[in-house]
Design a protein around this motif. Sequence first.
Motif, PDB file in Angstrom:
ATOM      1  N   UNK A  81       2.425  68.576  92.931  1.00 22.57           N
ATOM      2  CA  UNK A  81       1.297  67.906  92.284  1.00 22.57           C
ATOM      3  C   UNK A  81       0.197  68.914  91.946  1.00 22.57           C
ATOM      4  N   UNK A  82      -0.146  69.776  92.903  1.00 24.14           N
ATOM      5  CA  UNK A  82      -1.183  70.774  92.656  1.00 24.14           C
ATOM      6  C   UNK A  82      -0.686  71.857  91.703  1.00 24.14           C
ATOM      7  N   UNK A  83       0.602  72.205  91.822  1.00 27.53           N
ATOM      8  CA  UNK A  83       1.144  73.249  90.957  1.00 27.53           C
ATOM      9  C   UNK A  83       1.075  72.824  89.495  1.00 27.53           C
ATOM     10  N   UNK A  84       1.349  71.543  89.203  1.00 23.69           N
ATOM     11  CA  UNK A  84       1.282  71.081  87.812  1.00 23.69           C
ATOM     12  C   UNK A  84      -0.152  71.128  87.305  1.00 23.69           C
ATOM     13  N   UNK A  85      -1.102  70.752  88.126  1.00 25.89           N
ATOM     14  CA  UNK A  85      -2.516  70.830  87.714  1.00 25.89           C
ATOM     15  C   UNK A  85      -2.955  72.282  87.531  1.00 25.89           C
ATOM     16  N   UNK A  86      -2.482  73.138  88.412  1.00 23.53           N
ATOM     17  CA  UNK A  86      -2.823  74.553  88.333  1.00 23.53           C
ATOM     18  C   UNK A  86      -2.264  75.176  87.050  1.00 23.53           C
ATOM     19  N   UNK A  87      -1.007  74.844  86.744  1.00 17.68           N
ATOM     20  CA  UNK A  87      -0.388  75.367  85.521  1.00 17.68           C
ATOM     21  C   UNK A  87      -1.098  74.833  84.279  1.00 17.68           C
ATOM     22  N   UNK A  88      -1.492  73.564  84.298  1.00 20.99           N
ATOM     23  CA  UNK A  88      -2.217  72.991  83.162  1.00 20.99           C
ATOM     24  C   UNK A  88      -3.571  73.681  82.987  1.00 20.99           C
ATOM     25  N   UNK A  89      -4.250  73.978  84.081  1.00 23.65           N
ATOM     26  CA  UNK A  89      -5.543  74.670  83.998  1.00 23.65           C
ATOM     27  C   UNK A  89      -5.370  76.080  83.463  1.00 23.65           C
ATOM     28  N   UNK A  90      -4.289  76.750  83.878  1.00 21.35           N
ATOM     29  CA  UNK A  90      -4.035  78.106  83.361  1.00 21.35           C
ATOM     30  C   UNK A  90      -3.732  78.091  81.865  1.00 21.35           C
ATOM     31  N   UNK A  91      -2.948  77.090  81.428  1.00 23.28           N
ATOM     32  CA  UNK A  91      -2.648  76.994  79.996  1.00 23.28           C
ATOM     33  C   UNK A  91      -3.926  76.729  79.184  1.00 23.28           C
ATOM     34  N   UNK A  92      -4.779  75.830  79.685  1.00 25.61           N
ATOM     35  CA  UNK A  92      -6.035  75.532  78.987  1.00 25.61           C
ATOM     36  C   UNK A  92      -6.924  76.766  78.943  1.00 25.61           C
ATOM     37  N   UNK A  93      -6.969  77.512  80.046  1.00 25.58           N
ATOM     38  CA  UNK A  93      -7.791  78.726  80.081  1.00 25.58           C
ATOM     39  C   UNK A  93      -7.233  79.784  79.144  1.00 25.58           C
ATOM     40  N   UNK A  94      -5.904  79.865  79.046  1.00 22.15           N
ATOM     41  CA  UNK A  94      -5.298  80.853  78.140  1.00 22.15           C
ATOM     42  C   UNK A  94      -5.617  80.512  76.692  1.00 22.15           C
ATOM     43  N   UNK A  95      -5.628  79.224  76.354  1.00 26.72           N
ATOM     44  CA  UNK A  95      -5.984  78.818  74.990  1.00 26.72           C
ATOM     45  C   UNK A  95      -7.435  79.140  74.670  1.00 26.72           C
ATOM     46  N   UNK A  96      -8.318  79.022  75.654  1.00 29.55           N
ATOM     47  CA  UNK A  96      -9.738  79.288  75.424  1.00 29.55           C
ATOM     48  C   UNK A  96     -10.097  80.764  75.580  1.00 29.55           C
ATOM     49  N   UNK A  97      -9.200  81.535  76.171  1.00 25.36           N
ATOM     50  CA  UNK A  97      -9.439  82.964  76.343  1.00 25.36           C
ATOM     51  C   UNK A  97     -10.421  83.297  77.463  1.00 25.36           C
ATOM     52  N   UNK A  98     -10.409  82.521  78.532  1.00 22.65           N
ATOM     53  CA  UNK A  98     -11.322  82.779  79.654  1.00 22.65           C
ATOM     54  C   UNK A  98     -10.663  83.697  80.657  1.00 22.65           C
ATOM     55  N   UNK A  99     -11.432  84.144  81.635  1.00 20.54           N
ATOM     56  CA  UNK A  99     -10.948  85.076  82.641  1.00 20.54           C
ATOM     57  C   UNK A  99      -9.902  84.432  83.552  1.00 20.54           C
ATOM     58  N   UNK A 100      -9.863  83.106  83.591  1.00 21.05           N
ATOM     59  CA  UNK A 100      -8.904  82.424  84.443  1.00 21.05           C
ATOM     60  C   UNK A 100      -7.469  82.665  83.961  1.00 21.05           C
ATOM     61  N   UNK A 101      -7.316  83.060  82.706  1.00 23.15           N
ATOM     62  CA  UNK A 101      -5.974  83.228  82.165  1.00 23.15           C
ATOM     63  C   UNK A 101      -5.354  84.571  82.509  1.00 23.15           C
ATOM     64  N   UNK A 102      -6.088  85.440  83.213  1.00 19.22           N
ATOM     65  CA  UNK A 102      -5.539  86.752  83.575  1.00 19.22           C
ATOM     66  C   UNK A 102      -4.325  86.586  84.471  1.00 19.22           C
ATOM     67  N   UNK A 103      -3.347  87.425  84.261  1.00 20.38           N
ATOM     68  CA  UNK A 103      -2.117  87.338  85.069  1.00 20.38           C
ATOM     69  C   UNK A 103      -2.396  87.819  86.477  1.00 20.38           C
ATOM     70  N   UNK A 104      -1.759  87.157  87.427  1.00 24.34           N
ATOM     71  CA  UNK A 104      -1.961  87.575  88.822  1.00 24.34           C
ATOM     72  C   UNK A 104      -0.767  88.305  89.341  1.00 24.34           C
TER      73      UNK A 104
END
Length: 160
Positions: free
Chosen positions: A137-160
């Motif tokens: 459940x959390x992993x799906x929300x986390x992945x959705x947040x990463x995809x949204x951040x990648x579309x917006x170009x924020x620092x959250x989209x950096x690869x870990x």
Amino acid sequence: MSQDVPEPLVAYDHTDLVNRPKRIWNWGNIPLPGLLLPALGAAFGFGLLWLVALFSLAAFLPFLGMSIWTSLLYFGPPIAVYFVWGRPLPSALTLSQQLVVWADWWWQPKRLQGLAADREPEELRWQVILWAPGSPRWQSRYDAARRTAAERGTAFSARS
């Protein structure tokens, strides 16, 4: 679509039930509000000692005998203790709590043994706790947040 500005975090402490002043007496089933019991106890104890001291002095000093004018001297300080004891100080502690902190500071065993040097640390070390969601459940929300951040170009989209 504009970026949402995160709201500042606000925390409220509503759990101070143990230290909250007890201001209610029950007489049968009738609550009597308005008395601060720790302050009333302190005022009673101080008043008892104060009256014993003044009556002892009045045996040698006749002007201290009980009269309308000396009643202020007899009963004023215990009443003042009641109001001072229950009022919060600028440190947000009551006088009784401040006395406990003061006694702990001056009479702690390390201080009595001379081991409590008051100095700043020379080195500061930071500790960081990183969390990666493990539940689906959390992993799906986390992945959705990463995809949204990648579309917006924020620092959250950096690869870990």
